[in-house]
Design a protein around this motif. Structure first.
Motif: not given
Length: 356
Positions: A103-116, A191-194
């Motif tokens: 899970x990507x976290x930028x300034x306390x917000x989730x910006x992307x999640x990845x899983x296989x 899943x990723x933000x713009x």
């Protein structure tokens, strides 16, 4: 006549040795990212005009995390196994328990999640889903526009991308679908933000307006990022092997040191240039490090966005895939230096090992 038979016998021995060595040592050419980073195309004008909208966001599953506060992760998933930096300003929260998740976290917000992880809910998709079903029920475009404020960023997917690295647009959300081109099914999803998608630039891109980019990390921070990438490559490799029914690999300290040194040498020599100097063979490199092995293989990649993209690239390159999923290997060492990645895989028995 006796001399002739001796020559024939010698040739046979030499051919057998070469055949055995070729099977025992698997070397591959470095795999370069198909995207030429730093070559984005500016288009005159701004992004003003009709708004660009995508399909409604999924109503359930992993994608719902994107855009939420990171606190929800600890509520739903517990404490991450580790938190480590990326080269783009955000942190990776790594979960390696019952569920495999990055899970990507930028300034306390989730910006992307990845899983296989095949147990994860990645609605509206399913892990292992036939790519034909995805094409049938999903709007798949070769050009995807990403509007951010007054700017528009247009990604162009190559024919290779359309086959194994799809980009699906939703409202203020994008899904990168990582397809196994051999098996023809969905291997992983991000899943990723713009904003993060544009900063990554994982596809060829043109832009209208202002170009977004991440601040380059300091040299100290880059070392931390490199070590994080090594751990991620190791874990992603084992996850892919597990998904394909192949035994997971053990971490090897000395092999990792050798792989790290090779990534640095590769970066400094810039093997993407046709004028690059010749490098030692894998067999010679392992011999210099006194690494005993019964069989060895290597995968090298450069200029990929991150560990996720690099390992997926290896999976869909026939020669690199044969090393990544080779059932004979027992140990793995990974090395990263900037955007240069190396993995060494070897087969050893207990008597071959030396302790760090």
């Amino acid at each position: 006549m006796k001399v002739l038979w001796k020559i024939v016998l010698l040739l046979i021995v030499v051919l057998v040795i070469f055949y055995y060595m070729d099977d025992r040592i698997k070397e591959n050419e470095p795999l370069e990212s198909p995207v030429k980073h730093g070559t984005v195309i500016p288009v005159p004008g701004t992004g003003d005009g009709e708004p660009i909208t995508g399909t409604s966001r999924p109503e359930k599953g992993l994608s719902l995390l994107v855009g939420k506060n990171a606190d929800i992760l600890t509520e739903e998933m517990g404490v991450p196994d580790r938190i480590e930096p990326s080269g783009y300003g955000y942190d990776w929260w790594i979960f390696n328990g019952e569920r495999q998740l990055m899970v990507g976290v930028m300034e306390g917000k989730i910006n992307q999640v990845y899983s296989n992880d095949f147990s994860m809910d990645i609605s509206p998709f399913k892990m292992g889903q036939d790519v034909k079903d995805i094409y049938r029920f999903t709007i798949v475009e070769s050009e995807v526009a990403v509007p951010i404020e007054d700017n528009v960023y247009t990604f162009t997917l190559s024919s290779e991308d359309v086959n194994n690295r799809l980009l699906i647009q939703y409202d203020n959300l994008y899904a990168q679908l990582y397809i196994d081109s051999v098996d023809g099914d969905l291997e992983a999803v991000r899943f990723i933000d713009p904003v993060t998608l544009v900063i990554h630039q994982p596809y060829d891109m043109a832009y209208m307006g202002r170009l977004l980019s991440a601040e380059h990390p300091s040299s100290t921070k880059q070392l931390e990022v490199d070590r994080a990438m090594e751990r991620q490559i190791f874990e992603l490799t084992n996850n892919y092997r597990k998904n394909h029914g192949v035994e997971e690999l053990l971490d090897d300290y000395w092999l990792g040191i050798a792989a790290r040194e090779h990534s640095e040498e590769t970066a400094l020599e810039d093997l993407s240039s046709s004028e690059s100097p010749a490098v030692e063979s894998l067999a010679d490199r392992l011999k210099e490090e006194a690494i005993e092995h019964r069989k060895a293989g290597e995968n090298i990649a450069f200029n990929y966005v991150d560990a996720i993209e690099a390992v997926h690239g290896w999976l869909n390159s026939p020669a690199h895939r044969s090393v990544l999923l080779d059932k004979d290997f027992t140990h793995l060492g990974t090395g990263a230096y900037g955007k240069y990645y190396t993995q060494y895989l070897i087969r050893v028995v207990a008597d071959d090992k030396k302790t760090p």
